[in-house]
Write a protein that holds these residues in place. Structure first.
Motif, PDB file in Angstrom:
ATOM      1  N   UNK A 245     -10.387  33.143 -19.672  1.00  0.00           N
ATOM      2  CA  UNK A 245     -10.877  34.433 -20.143  1.00  0.00           C
ATOM      3  C   UNK A 245     -10.291  34.757 -21.520  1.00  0.00           C
ATOM      4  N   UNK A 246     -10.555  35.931 -21.991  1.00  0.00           N
ATOM      5  CA  UNK A 246     -10.131  36.348 -23.332  1.00  0.00           C
ATOM      6  C   UNK A 246      -8.620  36.242 -23.490  1.00  0.00           C
ATOM      7  N   UNK A 247      -8.181  36.144 -24.728  1.00  0.00           N
ATOM      8  CA  UNK A 247      -6.749  36.041 -25.017  1.00  0.00           C
ATOM      9  C   UNK A 247      -5.995  37.179 -24.345  1.00  0.00           C
ATOM     10  N   UNK A 248      -4.880  36.841 -23.768  1.00  0.00           N
ATOM     11  CA  UNK A 248      -4.075  37.843 -23.073  1.00  0.00           C
ATOM     12  C   UNK A 248      -4.313  37.874 -21.582  1.00  0.00           C
ATOM     13  N   UNK A 249      -5.398  37.250 -21.114  1.00  0.00           N
ATOM     14  CA  UNK A 249      -5.693  37.217 -19.681  1.00  0.00           C
ATOM     15  C   UNK A 249      -4.723  36.258 -18.983  1.00  0.00           C
ATOM     16  N   UNK A 250      -4.288  36.642 -17.808  1.00  0.00           N
ATOM     17  CA  UNK A 250      -3.345  35.802 -17.058  1.00  0.00           C
ATOM     18  C   UNK A 250      -4.051  34.919 -16.042  1.00  0.00           C
ATOM     19  N   UNK A 251      -5.389  34.932 -16.039  1.00  0.00           N
ATOM     20  CA  UNK A 251      -6.151  34.215 -15.015  1.00  0.00           C
ATOM     21  C   UNK A 251      -6.973  33.070 -15.601  1.00  0.00           C
ATOM     22  N   UNK A 252      -7.120  32.013 -14.797  1.00  0.00           N
ATOM     23  CA  UNK A 252      -8.057  30.941 -15.110  1.00  0.00           C
ATOM     24  C   UNK A 252      -8.770  30.581 -13.807  1.00  0.00           C
ATOM     25  N   UNK A 253     -10.075  30.358 -13.884  1.00  0.00           N
ATOM     26  CA  UNK A 253     -10.882  30.101 -12.687  1.00  0.00           C
ATOM     27  C   UNK A 253     -11.440  28.680 -12.719  1.00  0.00           C
ATOM     28  N   UNK A 254     -11.185  27.939 -11.631  1.00  0.00           N
ATOM     29  CA  UNK A 254     -11.782  26.623 -11.427  1.00  0.00           C
ATOM     30  C   UNK A 254     -12.904  26.793 -10.406  1.00  0.00           C
ATOM     31  N   UNK A 255     -14.135  26.442 -10.783  1.00  0.00           N
ATOM     32  CA  UNK A 255     -15.265  26.572  -9.847  1.00  0.00           C
ATOM     33  C   UNK A 255     -15.829  25.195  -9.510  1.00  0.00           C
ATOM     34  N   UNK A 256     -16.314  25.057  -8.278  1.00  0.00           N
ATOM     35  CA  UNK A 256     -16.792  23.767  -7.775  1.00  0.00           C
ATOM     36  C   UNK A 256     -18.230  23.893  -7.285  1.00  0.00           C
ATOM     37  N   UNK A 257     -19.096  22.933  -7.641  1.00  0.00           N
ATOM     38  CA  UNK A 257     -20.489  22.978  -7.172  1.00  0.00           C
ATOM     39  C   UNK A 257     -20.601  22.573  -5.709  1.00  0.00           C
TER      40      UNK A 257
ATOM     41  N   UNK B 298     -21.717  30.421  -8.340  1.00  0.00           N
ATOM     42  CA  UNK B 298     -23.156  30.144  -8.367  1.00  0.00           C
ATOM     43  C   UNK B 298     -23.562  29.392  -9.638  1.00  0.00           C
ATOM     44  N   UNK B 299     -22.860  29.676 -10.725  1.00  0.00           N
ATOM     45  CA  UNK B 299     -23.143  28.956 -11.957  1.00  0.00           C
ATOM     46  C   UNK B 299     -22.823  27.464 -11.812  1.00  0.00           C
ATOM     47  N   UNK B 300     -21.782  27.155 -11.062  1.00  0.00           N
ATOM     48  CA  UNK B 300     -21.361  25.753 -10.895  1.00  0.00           C
ATOM     49  C   UNK B 300     -22.461  24.914 -10.263  1.00  0.00           C
ATOM     50  N   UNK B 301     -23.302  25.521  -9.409  1.00  0.00           N
ATOM     51  CA  UNK B 301     -24.402  24.777  -8.773  1.00  0.00           C
ATOM     52  C   UNK B 301     -25.390  24.220  -9.801  1.00  0.00           C
ATOM     53  N   UNK B 302     -25.486  24.876 -10.945  1.00  0.00           N
ATOM     54  CA  UNK B 302     -26.459  24.458 -11.961  1.00  0.00           C
ATOM     55  C   UNK B 302     -26.009  23.196 -12.705  1.00  0.00           C
ATOM     56  N   UNK B 303     -24.762  22.805 -12.459  1.00  0.00           N
ATOM     57  CA  UNK B 303     -24.211  21.617 -13.127  1.00  0.00           C
ATOM     58  C   UNK B 303     -23.626  20.670 -12.076  1.00  0.00           C
ATOM     59  N   UNK B 304     -24.501  20.131 -11.205  1.00  0.00           N
ATOM     60  CA  UNK B 304     -24.012  19.319 -10.082  1.00  0.00           C
ATOM     61  C   UNK B 304     -23.278  18.048 -10.504  1.00  0.00           C
ATOM     62  N   UNK B 305     -23.506  17.590 -11.726  1.00  0.00           N
ATOM     63  CA  UNK B 305     -22.813  16.375 -12.189  1.00  0.00           C
ATOM     64  C   UNK B 305     -21.373  16.661 -12.618  1.00  0.00           C
ATOM     65  N   UNK B 306     -21.050  17.934 -12.824  1.00  0.00           N
ATOM     66  CA  UNK B 306     -19.676  18.303 -13.158  1.00  0.00           C
ATOM     67  C   UNK B 306     -18.883  18.449 -11.856  1.00  0.00           C
ATOM     68  N   UNK B 307     -17.792  17.729 -11.741  1.00  0.00           N
ATOM     69  CA  UNK B 307     -16.994  17.824 -10.516  1.00  0.00           C
ATOM     70  C   UNK B 307     -16.336  19.193 -10.388  1.00  0.00           C
TER      71      UNK B 307
END
Length: 618
Positions: A40-52, A25-34
């Motif tokens: 996340x914090x150091x030690x996290x094994x996850x990264x999230x790519x979000x799309x508007x 939902x945050x990605x919708x606020x930045x429609x010019x970002x593809x």
């Protein structure tokens, strides 16, 4: 059926699901970002790519076809095809005869733009290098982009495909036809796609209707979903005539589609079904992956059966009376914006129902699927979907039980080949067909072709599990069958001069059982389509042999003459075909010996000389 914890079933934590929803939902606020990347914090094994998401009609469907779908280019998504199924409408070129997936063209164009005009590839590679688990997420059409990105990554990073990539969508529209569902399950990728859908959300159902039937209303409604529009979540739009027309149009088309699908699941042979398709355009779109239906009271229903999901998309959005329609119409828009709040409560409650054993689903209240408001008719459709999956498994057991019979007859032909390989070669021995051993080999050939024709017909009807044609055991067995038996089929074809009535073997006579098993191997090894022709080169030799003595005709086929020799030479050196091909008086040797000297390749000349020396020594 019963309650289980969601995170364990999905191999992804509830907290990561909530975080993905928030970022979508945050990605919708930045429609010019593809796209946006969240580490996340150091030690996290996850990264999230979000799309508007996108909020114009053109960004949802092109007008080139009724439903905005178009066959994909396999160069971009090479696995998105049915490997074994032969598309009769594709024409005579067997290298282009796959049943290819159709994607929503507008979604695909957006993804291609993303791929070409962003740092997506670099950022994905960076996350892989850091050994991160990558989650692609999106709400609305952002979810469609997330799905396409995930498929692309699974295609292009096969070594990382085992649990590196996940796709989590919220209220995402469908993106393509049944071939995608089939291919994703075949590749064992289905578990990586997780779709949350609220019971009344209209967006996951939009593409069940042709764009032309809803374009005007949809154009009026779209600002309701756009957080950057003054009309965002407007009550006046939600209760408008356009909203009512949009809802009724989508559901009218959905009922035609789901009724047709349910009738096929129930085994109906009524020809009226196919006649209706000629007059009523049915949506090609079909769900795939894992669907989690949010019922609105904290309960979640998890479904993996794509046929069952399609039925639930329609039946769960029904009203018990016409007086409720206005309420449902407003809900069908508002629920598209309410995923964060819904999941906050539902994931904490952990009341999850799975679609195990759908074929035994009670027709009355069962305490599990009640929250989706499914009628008795809907439950019958779900039963049919469950029974169809069970039917596929029974068919798999049936064909698996014939494996020993297949191996037994293949051994007979292997022994026959060994018997012939020092005399005239087993291709020519079978073509001459004068001994009892030829007769015995022919009986095994007939038994084997019957078994494999039955298997191929089941695949064509999708009556076997999607995973079968990617199973190593079946690929190996199919390859062994093709290499041993197809030369005998070619010999039989030309022994009976079938080419004079039917045409050349490779153009009109080659059975699907060999095309299919050849494509299994090529797909598994990621080889060019048509490259594994070691079982059928005899057909080319037979056709070229007819030209012997006619130098003009032979030189006219110069490219083919050289290609066949190069292929045969390589296959002999690789051990895929035996040197009995080169024996004196074999069909190959008779053809080759009559070629003009400048058309004889060095490879075959060297092999011929080597075999001649061995024979002379013996």
């Amino acid at each position: 059926m019963g309650s289980e914890r969601l995170g364990e079933m999905l191999s992804i934590s509830e907290e990561l699901i909530k975080k993905s929803c928030y970022l979508s939902f945050q990605a919708h606020k930045f429609p010019d970002d593809l796209f946006r990347v969240e580490k996340f914090a150091a030690g996290s094994s996850d990264v999230v790519f979000s799309f508007p998401g996108s909020w114009s009609v053109e960004s949802w469907a092109s007008v080139e076809s009724a439903f905005g779908d178009k066959k994909i280019q396999l160069s971009l998504f090479p696995s998105m095809k049915s490997v074994g199924y032969y598309d009769e409408a594709a024409g005579p070129d067997e290298h282009q005869d796959f049943a290819t997936a159709s994607f929503n063209q507008a979604f695909l164009q957006k993804f291609e733009h993303l791929l070409q005009n962003s740092q997506l590839k670099n950022k994905v590679q960076e996350a892989i290098n850091e050994k991160k688990r990558i989650v692609f997420t999106g709400h609305s059409t952002g979810g469609a982009t997330a799905v396409l990105t995930t498929i692309w990554c699974l295609e292009n990073y096969p070594k990382q495909s085992n649990g590196t990539f996940f796709c989590v969508t919220f209220g995402s529209p469908l993106i393509g036809n049944h071939i995608i569902s089939h291919a994703v399950r075949r590749e064992n990728w289905s578990q990586y796609f997780i779709h949350f859908v609220k019971r009344y959300d209209i967006v996951p159902r939009i593409l069940l209707a042709p764009l032309s039937s809803i374009q005007r209303e949809f154009e009026r409604i779209l600002p309701f979903f756009d957080p950057n529009s003054p009309a965002y979540a407007s009550e006046s739009i939600g209760s408008s005539v356009e909203a009512f027309r949009l809802f009724t149009n989508v559901m009218r088309n959905a009922v035609s589609l789901t009724t047709h699908a349910a009738s096929k699941l129930q085994g109906s042979t009524n020809l009226l079904l196919e006649t209706v398709k000629k007059f009523v355009k049915l949506s090609p779109y079909k769900p795939f992956g894992t669907y989690i239906f949010c019922t609105g009271n904290g309960n979640l229903v998890l479904m993996k059966n794509p046929e069952a999901v399609l039925q639930v998309l329609f039946y769960s959005c029904q009203s018990s009376s016409e007086t409720e329609w206005a309420t449902i119409v407003l809900k069908c828009l508002k629920e598209h914006l309410a995923y964060e709040n819904e999941l906050e409560g539902s994931l904490d409650m952990q009341s999850v129902t799975c679609d195990d054993n759908l074929e035994t689903l009670p027709l009355a209240s069962d305490g599990f699927f009640d929250d989706l408001g499914l009628s008795e008719k809907a439950r019958l459709c779900l039963r049919a979907a469950g029974e169809f999956e069970k039917h596929k498994r029974r068919n798999q057991e049936k064909v698996s039980s014939k494996m020993e019979m297949i191996r037994k007859h293949l051994k007979v032909i292997e022994e026959y080949r060994a018997l012939c390989e020092h005399t005239v070669g087993y291709y020519d021995a079978f073509k001459i067909h004068k001994d009892k051993t030829d007769f015995k080999a022919n009986l095994s050939r007939i038994e084997l072709t019957g078994i494999w024709d039955e298997i191929i017909e089941m695949l064509k009807r999708y009556d076997l599990p999607d995973e079968l044609e990617a199973t190593k055991e079946w690929i190996n067995l199919g390859t062994r069958f093709r290499r041993l038996v197809e030369p005998l089929d070619v010999a039989n074809y030309y022994r009976h001069s079938k080419d004079e009535d039917t045409g050349p073997y490779m153009k009109t006579g080659r059975p699907k059982r060999y095309k299919c098993t050849q494509r299994w191997l090529e797909h598994e090894q990621k080889l060019q389509s048509g490259s594994c022709g070691e079982s059928c080169f005899w057909a080319d030799v037979e056709e070229l042999h007819k030209l012997s003595g006619n130098f003009a005709a032979v030189y006219g086929e110069r490219e083919r003459v050289l290609r066949v020799q190069e292929q045969v030479g390589k296959w002999i050196q690789d051990g895929l075909i035996g040197t009995d091909v080169l024996l004196k008086s074999s069909t190959f040797e008779k053809w080759w010996s009559k070629l003009p000297t400048d058309l004889k390749t060095e490879t075959i000349s060297r092999l011929m000389n080597g075999l001649g020396n061995v024979q002379a020594w013996q």
